[in-house]
Each structure stands twice: as C-alpha cells, then as structure tokens.
Design a protein around this motif. Structure first.
Motif, PDB file in Angstrom:
ATOM      1  N   SER A  34     -59.374   6.647  64.593  1.00 43.14           N
ATOM      2  CA  SER A  34     -59.737   5.085  63.692  1.00 43.14           C
ATOM      3  C   SER A  34     -59.589   5.996  62.332  1.00 43.14           C
ATOM      4  N   ASP A  35     -59.918   6.689  62.227  1.00 46.40           N
ATOM      5  CA  ASP A  35     -59.442   7.132  60.869  1.00 46.40           C
ATOM      6  C   ASP A  35     -58.225   6.527  60.018  1.00 46.40           C
ATOM      7  N   LEU A  36     -56.880   7.118  60.526  1.00 41.47           N
ATOM      8  CA  LEU A  36     -55.972   6.463  60.534  1.00 41.47           C
ATOM      9  C   LEU A  36     -55.492   5.138  60.800  1.00 41.47           C
ATOM     10  N   CYS A  37     -56.622   4.054  61.099  1.00 43.52           N
ATOM     11  CA  CYS A  37     -56.498   2.743  61.107  1.00 43.52           C
ATOM     12  C   CYS A  37     -56.887   2.271  60.145  1.00 43.52           C
ATOM     13  N   ILE A  38     -58.357   2.609  60.079  1.00 49.27           N
ATOM     14  CA  ILE A  38     -59.180   3.117  58.734  1.00 49.27           C
ATOM     15  C   ILE A  38     -58.848   2.478  57.475  1.00 49.27           C
ATOM     16  N   TYR A  39     -58.239   3.865  57.330  1.00 50.86           N
ATOM     17  CA  TYR A  39     -57.900   4.065  55.504  1.00 50.86           C
ATOM     18  C   TYR A  39     -56.111   3.300  55.780  1.00 50.86           C
ATOM     19  N   GLY A  40     -55.085   2.752  56.873  1.00 59.02           N
ATOM     20  CA  GLY A  40     -54.609   1.935  56.605  1.00 59.02           C
ATOM     21  C   GLY A  40     -54.896   0.585  56.257  1.00 59.02           C
ATOM     22  N   LEU A  41     -55.608  -0.153  56.899  1.00 66.34           N
ATOM     23  CA  LEU A  41     -56.304  -1.443  56.668  1.00 66.34           C
ATOM     24  C   LEU A  41     -56.793  -1.261  55.191  1.00 66.34           C
ATOM     25  N   ASN A  42     -57.997  -0.267  55.038  1.00 66.99           N
ATOM     26  CA  ASN A  42     -57.816  -0.780  53.430  1.00 66.99           C
ATOM     27  C   ASN A  42     -56.737  -0.532  52.832  1.00 66.99           C
ATOM     28  N   TYR A  43     -55.865   0.121  52.537  1.00 67.83           N
ATOM     29  CA  TYR A  43     -54.879  -0.009  51.496  1.00 67.83           C
ATOM     30  C   TYR A  43     -54.417  -1.373  51.849  1.00 67.83           C
ATOM     31  N   LEU A  44     -54.489  -1.908  52.991  1.00 65.31           N
ATOM     32  CA  LEU A  44     -53.677  -3.261  52.810  1.00 65.31           C
ATOM     33  C   LEU A  44     -54.830  -4.642  52.620  1.00 65.31           C
ATOM     34  N   PHE A  45     -55.516  -4.286  52.204  1.00 66.83           N
ATOM     35  CA  PHE A  45     -57.148  -4.717  51.996  1.00 66.83           C
ATOM     36  C   PHE A  45     -57.057  -4.952  49.915  1.00 66.83           C
ATOM     37  N   GLN A  83     -64.053  -1.940  64.147  1.00 64.36           N
ATOM     38  CA  GLN A  83     -64.415  -3.292  63.637  1.00 64.36           C
ATOM     39  C   GLN A  83     -65.847  -3.303  62.604  1.00 64.36           C
ATOM     40  N   GLY A  84     -66.504  -2.804  63.034  1.00 63.70           N
ATOM     41  CA  GLY A  84     -67.783  -2.109  62.364  1.00 63.70           C
ATOM     42  C   GLY A  84     -67.682  -1.229  61.391  1.00 63.70           C
ATOM     43  N   LYS A  85     -66.943  -0.526  61.527  1.00 63.82           N
ATOM     44  CA  LYS A  85     -66.982   0.424  60.197  1.00 63.82           C
ATOM     45  C   LYS A  85     -66.306  -0.732  59.256  1.00 63.82           C
ATOM     46  N   LEU A  86     -65.530  -1.405  59.069  1.00 62.10           N
ATOM     47  CA  LEU A  86     -64.823  -2.344  57.991  1.00 62.10           C
ATOM     48  C   LEU A  86     -65.550  -3.571  57.689  1.00 62.10           C
ATOM     49  N   ASP A  87     -67.024  -3.936  58.813  1.00 57.74           N
ATOM     50  CA  ASP A  87     -67.773  -4.986  58.253  1.00 57.74           C
ATOM     51  C   ASP A  87     -66.807  -6.479  58.408  1.00 57.74           C
ATOM     52  N   LEU A  88     -65.433  -6.230  59.381  1.00 56.02           N
ATOM     53  CA  LEU A  88     -64.941  -7.641  59.920  1.00 56.02           C
ATOM     54  C   LEU A  88     -66.396  -8.560  60.575  1.00 56.02           C
ATOM     55  N   LYS A  89     -65.564 -10.066  60.124  1.00 55.53           N
ATOM     56  CA  LYS A  89     -66.024 -10.604  60.930  1.00 55.53           C
ATOM     57  C   LYS A  89     -66.736 -10.983  62.422  1.00 55.53           C
ATOM     58  N   LYS A  90     -67.566 -11.572  63.419  1.00 55.63           N
ATOM     59  CA  LYS A  90     -68.150 -10.872  64.090  1.00 55.63           C
ATOM     60  C   LYS A  90     -67.740 -11.934  65.554  1.00 55.63           C
ATOM     61  N   ASP A  91     -67.200 -12.702  64.919  1.00 58.08           N
ATOM     62  CA  ASP A  91     -66.754 -14.161  66.104  1.00 58.08           C
ATOM     63  C   ASP A  91     -64.534 -13.636  65.844  1.00 58.08           C
ATOM     64  N   ILE A  92     -64.435 -12.907  66.465  1.00 57.54           N
ATOM     65  CA  ILE A  92     -63.350 -11.433  66.451  1.00 57.54           C
ATOM     66  C   ILE A  92     -62.904 -10.821  68.057  1.00 57.54           C
ATOM     67  N   ILE A  93     -61.944 -11.015  68.609  1.00 61.66           N
ATOM     68  CA  ILE A  93     -60.845 -10.336  70.201  1.00 61.66           C
ATOM     69  C   ILE A  93     -61.320  -9.019  69.583  1.00 61.66           C
ATOM     70  N   CYS A  94     -61.658  -8.013  70.250  1.00 62.65           N
ATOM     71  CA  CYS A  94     -61.453  -6.882  69.830  1.00 62.65           C
ATOM     72  C   CYS A  94     -61.139  -6.122  71.329  1.00 62.65           C
ATOM     73  N   LEU A  95     -59.986  -5.016  71.698  1.00 63.90           N
ATOM     74  CA  LEU A  95     -59.260  -4.656  72.854  1.00 63.90           C
ATOM     75  C   LEU A  95     -58.753  -3.547  72.632  1.00 63.90           C
ATOM     76  N   ASP A  96     -59.209  -2.599  73.573  1.00 62.20           N
ATOM     77  CA  ASP A  96     -58.582  -1.482  73.279  1.00 62.20           C
ATOM     78  C   ASP A  96     -57.536  -1.841  74.638  1.00 62.20           C
ATOM     79  N   ILE A  97     -56.189  -0.812  74.900  1.00 60.01           N
ATOM     80  CA  ILE A  97     -55.503  -1.106  75.958  1.00 60.01           C
ATOM     81  C   ILE A  97     -54.974   0.420  75.586  1.00 60.01           C
ATOM     82  N   ASN A  98     -55.109   0.764  77.190  1.00 60.86           N
ATOM     83  CA  ASN A  98     -54.189   2.370  77.509  1.00 60.86           C
ATOM     84  C   ASN A  98     -52.995   2.404  77.683  1.00 60.86           C
ATOM     85  N   GLN A  99     -51.998   2.260  76.763  1.00 57.69           N
ATOM     86  CA  GLN A  99     -50.539   2.774  76.858  1.00 57.69           C
ATOM     87  C   GLN A  99     -49.922   3.774  75.891  1.00 57.69           C
TER      88      GLN A  99
END
Lengths: 354, 69
Positions: free
Chosen positions: A60-71, A103-119
């Motif tokens: 999640s650290d890696l993903c949040i870092y990348g998403l913040n870079y894009l924002f 989603q929570g750490k980035l304070d994204l909107k709540k009407d959102i689909i969040c889905l983890d896939i084990n692959q």
C-alpha cells in the motif's frame, strides 16, 4: 476462455520501484553454486540487479506513493476514480482488503468500487479484464488497476532457484472508456491441479505460521527453505509455460484475425531471461519484439513485470505513437492469460523510484 | 558436462538425473551451451530431465532439434 471488449482503452501506466537495489554479485556466496556456474547462470538467467523493499514497507505504501505522484503532477484527479482493482499476493493484511486501506488513506470518494484480486504473474491481464468489465457500468468511467507485490520477503535467502530473480514493485494503470470503436481481445485460463508448483505452504488458515514452519529445511538441490517461504518447482513451471503460452497466443491472434507479424510488441511477464528467450524462439518472434531485460535490471516482480516491461522499454514511445501489443502473463495458480490491444498516445508512461 | 560438473565422472553413470549429477540449473547451462555450439534452439517443451539422463538421450534430443546425425 476467450474474451472480447469494445471501446475500452488504457490511458496511462506508472511503475513504482523501491529505491533499494540488490546486486547478484554481492549475494553469490549465499548460494550453493561454484563461482564459474554463478557467472554462467548470471548471463543465461539474467541474474543481476533487483529492487526490493526495505523492512516495514508494504505494497500500500508503494501504491499510495505512486497515486500521490499522479495527483501532484495533475495526471489523475481523486474525484475521477470510480473503481480501484488491486491485484496482489502480498496484501497488507488478510482483513481488510488492501484496496480499501488505499482508498481510506488517500481520502478518495466513498461511492467507489474497491476490489482485491489474488493473482500472481498473470495478474496484469486479469486485472485489466476486470477493469474492462467494470467499465460496462454507467457510473464507472475511470478504473485504477493497481498491481503490486513484494515477494522478496517470502523467498528464502538460501533459495538459489528463486532468490536471485525476485524483485518488488507496484504499478498503476488507468483504464477508461473509449469512443474510437476499438476492440480488445483476451484469454484467461486456469489449472488448479498445478497449485503446488508455486505455493507458500504456511501462513494461511490451512497451515498457520508457527516456529516450526519457520525452520529451514534443505532439499536435494541444496536449497534451504521454510514452509513460510515461496516454493517454486522450477521444472514444472518452465514446462507449463513452454507448453501453454504459445498456443494461447496463437488462439488470441486467431480470434482477432491477426498474425504475429501484425503485432508490434509482445510484452510478456518475465520470470527469467532463459524462459523468455525459449518462448520467443518457439513462437518465432525476434527478441527485439519480445524484450527480456526486466529481470536483470529490476528482478521479477510477479504481476508487475509486464507494466515494468512496458514503462521501461516503451515509455517514451507510448506517449506519442500507437502500437498493437500482445500481453501475456503466466504463473501461480496455475494461471495464464493474455490480451491483444492497441496501446499508445498515453497521458503518462513512466517509472519512478519509491 | 564435465565443464558444468567437474566433480563427476559421467562415463561411469547410467542415469545422470537419478544419480544426482545434473540438476535443473545444470540442464539450463547445458541447453545454453548446446544451443550455442550447434546453432539451434532446443524446443522449450523438450527441456525435461528425462531427456538429459544419458549421452544417448541428449544426442536424440539434438537430432530431434535439427542437428544432423
């Protein structure tokens, strides 16, 4: 199974690599190879540099870092994200899903689909397939596909089969609706009878981790692993890939009415250099069209190796040009999947360090 | 093969795999050397331990992959 999607497109790809780099030359003494054999395997398999997370870092650290870079760089707006699909085999916790944590750490909107896939290694095409399906919903216009893994933490330091190849990384792929009438073709396949070919035996509910499961045991080939570690039956995996991937790609191209010559690049998952070269040889594809340089530069980061392959090898080109690209992933499950799509004119296609 | 595993006498063996003289990494090294030496690419589906258990087996594999008898 064959899949087909209309009017969907990828609009940006970002790869996030941990800054921490490990070099095979510094680890040679960990493995039960002669010096000469190590140097030979280094060339054949692509042992080289690999990126691994430092202790305490999570996906999640890696993903949040990348998403913040894009924002921060105006490449993505928080309010535009309608769905997050996270493909990983190294979640922060069993409960809750890591996509919700992000989603929570980035304070994204709540009407959102969040889905983890084990692959694992086929997770890039699988995640994209799910994104294309979600875009069929009227209220879903932009899906963020996250691929992230840090399997270096689950590979024994004394496992010469897996350790010199394993890297960590995350990627962010933006998928949107398209009005150009484009068609994307895909395939997905599974064979759970091969589940033990790539497995972490302990740590789940079937065999919880205990001091006993952490004990190292040496196998007949000189690899020392615990039940808490990833076990890869290299021979079985190699043969599965050589047997299943070429016909899968043939079928994909056939469904799309294309030939291998029509495809500009075959951007495949990269377990090791030898396996990729053998696949290219068998399929009659030049090494120029099927890059095999990711393991030697960054390590095999499971489902993230395809986006890493794309941003590292085609990053600049994909900002300006368009190509017909075949993606293929294959690995734990067993699972193998592919996509044939037009890719290009992207808003961003780059690699950053965490 | 003696280059890859100098500690073994392959002429004394009846099965290189069963006797533990070649493991999967040795086979990878051997395939790379054979590919280079004979200018071929041994088919990936044929890189199976049983095809590397004897010199005769390896010769048959080479013939199958285009090396003249």
């Amino acid at each position: 199974m064959n899949l087909k999607f209309q009017n969907k497109k990828i609009t940006g790809i970002l790869t996030v690599l941990p800054e921490n780099e490990v070099n095979f030359d510094d680890e040679i003494d960990n493995y039960d190879f002669s010096r000469a054999q190590s140097m030979k395997l280094k060339l054949i398999m692509g042992y080289g540099k690999r990126r691994v997370v430092k202790e305490g870092t999570t996906i999640s650290d890696l993903c949040i870092y990348g998403l913040n870079y894009l924002f921060d760089n105006g490449l993505l707006k928080k309010e535009d994200i309608d769905a997050i699909i996270l493909v990983t085999q190294s979640p922060d916790h069993f409960v809750p899903a890591t996509s919700h944590i992000i989603q929570g750490k980035l304070d994204l909107k709540k009407d959102i689909i969040c889905l983890d896939i084990n692959q694992a290694c086929s997770g890039y095409p699988v995640g994209l397939n799910q994104a294309f399906m979600q875009l069929e919903q009227e209220e879903v216009n932009k899906v963020v596909v996250l691929n992230a893994d840090m399997m270096s933490c689950k590979v024994s330091a004394k496992d010469r089969g897996s350790r010199p190849l394993t890297g960590d990384a995350a990627s962010i792929t933006i998928v949107e609706n398209d009005t150009s009438g484009s068609t994307i073709y895909g395939t997905v396949n599974a064979d759970g009878k091969g589940a033990e070919a790539l497995i972490i035996p302990a740590g789940g509910f079937k065999m919880p981790s205990t001091p006993k499961t952490a004990e190292l045991v040496t196998d007949k080939n000189g690899n020392s692993r615990a039940l808490d570690h990833l076990v890869m039956k290299g021979d079985d995996v190699f043969n599965f890939v050589q047997r299943e991937v070429p016909p899968m790609v043939e079928r994909l191209l056939d469904k799309a009415g294309k030939t291998k010559d029509d495809v500009d690049y075959f951007m495949f998952h990269q377990p090791n250099k030898f396996m990729l070269k053998k696949l290219a040889d068998k399929m009659g594809i030049s090494y120029d069209k099927m890059p095999n340089n990711i393991v030697e530069n960054f390590g095999n980061s499971s489902g993230v190796s395809i986006p890493t392959n794309i941003t590292h090898n085609l990053g600049e080109k994909l900002l300006k040009e368009d190509f017909l690209i075949c993606l293929a992933g294959f690995g734990a499950g067993l699972s193998w999947s592919s996509l044939l799509l037009n890719l290009g004119s992207l808003d961003f296609c780059e690699t950053i360090d965490y | 093969m003696t280059e890859i595993r100098p500690e073994f006498d392959f002429s004394e063996s009846s099965n290189f795999i069963e006797e533990g003289m070649l493991d999967s990494f040795d086979i990878v090294s051997l395939v790379a050397s054979l590919d280079e030496e004979f200018g071929i690419s041994i088919d990936g589906t044929e890189i199976l331990p049983e095809n590397f258990s004897s010199v005769d087996g390896i010769i048959q594999l080479l013939i199958k992959n285009g090396v003249a008898e």
